[in-house]
Structures are given as structure tokens and as C-alpha cells.
Design a protein around this motif. Structure first.
Motif, mmCIF file in Angstrom:
data_model
loop_
_atom_site.group_PDB
_atom_site.id
_atom_site.type_symbol
_atom_site.label_atom_id
_atom_site.label_comp_id
_atom_site.label_asym_id
_atom_site.label_seq_id
_atom_site.Cartn_x
_atom_site.Cartn_y
_atom_site.Cartn_z
ATOM 1 N N LEU A 1 0.716 -1.221 0.084
ATOM 2 C CA LEU A 1 0.094 0.266 0.047
ATOM 3 C C LEU A 1 0.786 1.247 0.162
ATOM 4 O O LEU A 1 1.900 1.452 0.584
ATOM 5 C CB LEU A 1 -0.825 -0.059 1.214
ATOM 6 N N TYR A 2 0.282 2.323 -0.589
ATOM 7 C CA TYR A 2 0.986 3.490 -0.639
ATOM 8 C C TYR A 2 0.238 4.946 -0.372
ATOM 9 O O TYR A 2 -0.608 4.921 -1.082
ATOM 10 C CB TYR A 2 1.862 3.842 -2.191
ATOM 11 N N PHE A 3 0.418 5.202 0.685
ATOM 12 C CA PHE A 3 -0.504 6.351 1.383
ATOM 13 C C PHE A 3 -0.083 7.711 1.064
ATOM 14 O O PHE A 3 1.207 7.861 1.216
ATOM 15 C CB PHE A 3 -0.487 6.202 3.012
ATOM 16 N N THR A 4 -1.122 8.462 0.361
ATOM 17 C CA THR A 4 -0.660 10.164 -0.041
ATOM 18 C C THR A 4 -1.569 10.801 0.564
ATOM 19 O O THR A 4 -2.702 10.450 0.850
ATOM 20 C CB THR A 4 -0.685 10.164 -1.553
ATOM 21 N N PRO A 5 -1.075 12.007 0.912
ATOM 22 C CA PRO A 5 -2.064 12.878 1.544
ATOM 23 C C PRO A 5 -3.327 13.358 0.387
ATOM 24 O O PRO A 5 -2.824 13.432 -0.577
ATOM 25 C CB PRO A 5 -1.404 14.055 1.927
ATOM 26 N N ALA A 6 -4.395 13.608 0.836
ATOM 27 C CA ALA A 6 -5.586 13.757 -0.047
ATOM 28 C C ALA A 6 -5.569 15.101 -0.336
ATOM 29 O O ALA A 6 -5.339 16.214 0.457
ATOM 30 C CB ALA A 6 -7.000 13.384 0.789
ATOM 31 N N LYS A 7 -5.965 15.165 -1.615
ATOM 32 C CA LYS A 7 -5.918 16.600 -2.129
ATOM 33 C C LYS A 7 -7.375 17.361 -1.887
ATOM 34 O O LYS A 7 -7.545 18.229 -1.776
ATOM 35 C CB LYS A 7 -5.640 16.737 -3.516
ATOM 36 N N VAL A 8 -8.361 16.304 -2.292
ATOM 37 C CA VAL A 8 -9.804 16.754 -2.140
ATOM 38 C C VAL A 8 -10.468 15.507 -1.273
ATOM 39 O O VAL A 8 -10.002 14.634 -1.562
ATOM 40 C CB VAL A 8 -10.515 16.922 -3.513
ATOM 41 N N TYR A 9 -10.884 15.791 -0.132
ATOM 42 C CA TYR A 9 -11.581 14.929 0.799
ATOM 43 C C TYR A 9 -12.575 15.636 1.572
ATOM 44 O O TYR A 9 -12.666 16.853 1.670
ATOM 45 C CB TYR A 9 -10.357 14.762 1.730
ATOM 46 N N SER A 10 -13.653 14.701 2.282
ATOM 47 C CA SER A 10 -14.479 15.062 3.255
ATOM 48 C C SER A 10 -13.978 15.030 4.632
ATOM 49 O O SER A 10 -13.155 14.371 4.877
ATOM 50 C CB SER A 10 -15.684 13.919 3.115
ATOM 51 N N ASN B 1 -2.576 16.412 15.121
ATOM 52 C CA ASN B 1 -1.236 16.657 15.816
ATOM 53 C C ASN B 1 -0.051 16.262 15.191
ATOM 54 O O ASN B 1 1.179 17.153 15.568
ATOM 55 C CB ASN B 1 -1.525 16.224 17.197
ATOM 56 N N ILE B 2 0.029 15.084 14.349
ATOM 57 C CA ILE B 2 1.193 14.704 14.068
ATOM 58 C C ILE B 2 1.659 15.398 12.553
ATOM 59 O O ILE B 2 2.661 15.655 12.328
ATOM 60 C CB ILE B 2 0.966 13.239 13.681
ATOM 61 N N PHE B 3 0.597 15.577 11.751
ATOM 62 C CA PHE B 3 1.059 16.198 10.272
ATOM 63 C C PHE B 3 0.649 17.422 10.267
ATOM 64 O O PHE B 3 0.842 18.157 9.014
ATOM 65 C CB PHE B 3 0.130 15.553 9.522
ATOM 66 N N ASP B 4 0.328 18.455 11.395
ATOM 67 C CA ASP B 4 -0.192 19.530 11.365
ATOM 68 C C ASP B 4 0.919 20.563 10.747
ATOM 69 O O ASP B 4 2.208 20.541 11.146
ATOM 70 C CB ASP B 4 -0.461 20.296 12.600
ATOM 71 N N GLY B 5 0.847 21.252 9.735
ATOM 72 C CA GLY B 5 1.676 22.241 8.949
ATOM 73 C C GLY B 5 2.682 21.714 8.185
ATOM 74 O O GLY B 5 3.238 22.299 7.231
ATOM 75 N N ALA C 1 6.925 11.054 0.900
ATOM 76 C CA ALA C 1 7.631 9.766 1.570
ATOM 77 C C ALA C 1 7.387 9.748 3.206
ATOM 78 O O ALA C 1 7.286 8.622 3.368
ATOM 79 C CB ALA C 1 9.012 9.793 0.891
ATOM 80 N N LEU C 2 7.660 10.820 3.822
ATOM 81 C CA LEU C 2 7.744 10.447 5.111
ATOM 82 C C LEU C 2 6.136 10.259 5.518
ATOM 83 O O LEU C 2 5.795 9.618 6.480
ATOM 84 C CB LEU C 2 7.996 11.910 5.860
ATOM 85 N N PHE C 3 5.252 10.949 4.863
ATOM 86 C CA PHE C 3 3.884 10.748 5.025
ATOM 87 C C PHE C 3 3.528 9.099 4.931
ATOM 88 O O PHE C 3 2.764 8.626 5.852
ATOM 89 C CB PHE C 3 3.028 11.493 4.188
ATOM 90 N N ASP C 4 3.793 8.341 4.037
ATOM 91 C CA ASP C 4 3.697 7.213 3.737
ATOM 92 C C ASP C 4 4.180 6.247 4.785
ATOM 93 O O ASP C 4 3.615 5.408 5.415
ATOM 94 C CB ASP C 4 4.406 6.659 2.282
ATOM 95 N N ILE C 5 5.547 6.646 5.141
ATOM 96 C CA ILE C 5 6.053 5.736 6.380
ATOM 97 C C ILE C 5 5.539 5.956 7.447
ATOM 98 O O ILE C 5 5.184 4.964 8.190
ATOM 99 C CB ILE C 5 7.662 6.444 6.591
ATOM 100 N N MET C 6 5.011 7.198 8.054
ATOM 101 C CA MET C 6 4.194 7.306 9.057
ATOM 102 C C MET C 6 2.876 6.728 9.282
ATOM 103 O O MET C 6 2.543 6.562 10.174
ATOM 104 C CB MET C 6 4.300 8.982 9.499
ATOM 105 N N MET C 7 2.108 6.634 8.118
ATOM 106 C CA MET C 7 0.717 6.149 8.116
ATOM 107 C C MET C 7 1.037 4.617 8.187
ATOM 108 O O MET C 7 0.233 4.122 8.761
ATOM 109 C CB MET C 7 -0.006 6.600 6.504
ATOM 110 N N HIS C 8 2.109 3.842 7.505
ATOM 111 C CA HIS C 8 2.315 2.788 7.738
ATOM 112 C C HIS C 8 2.333 2.310 9.248
ATOM 113 O O HIS C 8 1.870 1.558 9.791
ATOM 114 C CB HIS C 8 3.339 2.105 7.032
ATOM 115 N N PHE C 9 3.174 3.285 9.946
ATOM 116 C CA PHE C 9 3.573 2.808 11.234
ATOM 117 C C PHE C 9 2.127 3.235 12.124
ATOM 118 O O PHE C 9 1.875 2.336 12.975
ATOM 119 C CB PHE C 9 4.518 3.863 11.727
ATOM 120 N N LEU C 10 1.153 4.326 11.918
ATOM 121 C CA LEU C 10 0.080 4.595 12.531
ATOM 122 C C LEU C 10 -0.768 3.426 12.118
ATOM 123 O O LEU C 10 -1.572 2.927 13.162
ATOM 124 C CB LEU C 10 -0.385 5.807 11.826
ATOM 125 N N ALA C 11 -0.898 2.826 10.971
ATOM 126 C CA ALA C 11 -1.681 1.588 10.919
ATOM 127 C C ALA C 11 -1.447 0.515 11.724
ATOM 128 O O ALA C 11 -2.296 -0.500 11.966
ATOM 129 C CB ALA C 11 -1.580 1.373 9.342
#
Length: 229
Positions: free
Chosen positions: A21-30, A59-63, A78-88
Motif C-alpha cells: 500500500l502507498y499512502f498519500t495526503p488527500a488533495k480533495v476529501y471529506s 497533531n502529527i501532520f499539522d503544518g 515519502a515521510l507521510f507514507d512511512i508514518m501512515m504505515h507506522f500508525l496503521a
């Protein structure tokens, strides 16, 4: 699917690896959903998943993805993907009891080859849920030593039509009725169960699609559908 942990569970249930899986920050989301999926009722798992990081992890990704900050965009993704795998992984660990951790340790030992290469390869023939059945009964075997009972219990859970008969009159023998056609894949699955649970003193006899005849059991006394024992 709404949460990352839900997505990971469904991925593993389909026999896929979560590291794909590859997690990316959503550009358009609810603002009311964690996953940004094209189809709200999606059941299939895509490799690339957009995540609304503000849903639970502000609190983790703010800013980190401020629109005014344009530097190091590739690194931040890339850091976002790594962190999301850890959080999962953290998500999936929450709610697990000590026994479930032991089951995970046993599965990890098998996958690392500590039970031998044949067992390591044989485990790949089972689904995720079936692997947990095997590991859970291995744990019970260590605790109770009831090998024959747990062999029968494992077979019954993995092969729904199977039955094991114990014959100790002349020799220590277990007679397996599988209830399936004999194929290489089924043979390999049964061999793994035997290797893990079968006591050394027992010999085995296996009947596949057709049951041997039992007096007064009509289902086993059908013409052209009976085996000799």
C-alpha cells in the motif's frame, strides 16, 4: 471502508501484503472521513490510497502540507507514507490481548523459518484466517500437550468435511477422511498440519474423496462411493 486499519485488514484478507500500500495526503476529501475513496462503498483495495490526515492525526501532520510551503514536497510525501504505515500498525495493535501477541509471535517464527523451510513454505498455502487457526492451536499445544485433540480440531476447522478416527487396538493409528479430491495443494496443506500436530508414535492412513464403509452409517455405504479400509 473509512479507517486506515479497516483498509489494512481487508488488504490482508485478500492475501495481499500491507507493505504494497502507498499512502498519500488527500488533495480533495471529506472532513468526515479518513480515507478519500472515489467510491464510498468500495470493497476492492487500490495500491495508492489518499488519506485525510486531519481526521485523526492533525497533531502529527499539522503544518507538514501547508499550501504556502512548497519545499521538499517529495520528501514530505515519502515521510507521510512511512508514518501512515507506522500508525496503521499501531491501530491494528490496539485492542489485542496477550494471547493474540503470542499468536503473532508464532506466525513470525514460522515465517522466519524457525520451524523449518517446509513448514515456512506450507504456511503460504493457507489464508490469513487459516494461519491464525494453526498458530492458535500451536499455542494451545504448548500449553496443554493435547496433540491428538488439537490435530482433530485443526483439521475440522481447515477442512470442513474432514473426520479423524483413532485406532489404538492393534497399533497407534489415525485414519483421516478429508472429504475432498486429492490434489497436490490439498496434500501439501494436510502435510503441514501433520508435521505440526501429529504425535511421533502414530501412523496415518488418509482417505480423500470417498469414505470407507461404516456399518449402520448409510452415508458411507453408497455404491461407487465407498473406500475399503
Amino acid at each position: 471502508m473509512n479507517y486506515v486499519w479497516d483498509l489494512v485488514i481487508k488488504t490482508e484478507q485478500k492475501g495481499l501484503e500491507r507493505k504494497g500500500l502507498y499512502f498519500t495526503p488527500a488533495k480533495v476529501y471529506s472532513p468526515y472521513m479518513e480515507l478519500s475513496l472515489p467510491d464510498l462503498n468500495a470493497t476492492l483495495v487500490d495500491r495508492e490510497i489518499e488519506v485525510n490526515a486531519d481526521y485523526r492525526f492533525t497533531n502529527i501532520f499539522d503544518g507538514m502540507f501547508d499550501l504556502d510551503y512548497e519545499e521538499c514536497a517529495e520528501l514530505r510525501v515519502a515521510l507521510f507514507d512511512i508514518m501512515m504505515h507506522f500508525l496503521a500498525d499501531v491501530d491494528l495493535s490496539q485492542g489485542m490481548n496477550l494471547r493474540e501477541y503470542y499468536i503473532r509471535f508464532i506466525l513470525r517464527d514460522i515465517e522466519d523459518g524457525l520451524f523449518g523451510d517446509e513448514v515456512k513454505h506450507g504456511l503460504t498455502l493457507f489464508t490469513r484466517n487459516e494461519r491464525e487457526v494453526i498458530a492458535a492451536n500451536l499455542l494451545r499445544l504448548y500449553e496443554t500437550g493435547e496433540a491428538v485433540y488439537l490435530l482433530k480440531d485443526t483439521m475440522r476447522k481447515l477442512f470442513k468435511r474432514s473426520t479423524i478416527y483413532v485406532n489404538c487396538e492393534e497399533k497407534d493409528e489415525l485414519v483421516f477422511y478429508v472429504g475432498q479430491k486429492r490434489t497436490e495443494a490439498v496434500e501439501a496443506r494436510i502435510e503441514l498440519v501433520r508435521r505440526l500436530f501429529l504425535p511421533v508414535r502414530f501412523v496415518t492412513e488418509i482417505y480423500w474423496e470417498y469414505h470407507f464403509g461404516l456399518l449402520d452409517v448409510e452415508e458411507t455405504m453408497q455404491i461407487d462411493r465407498i473406500a475399503l479400509y
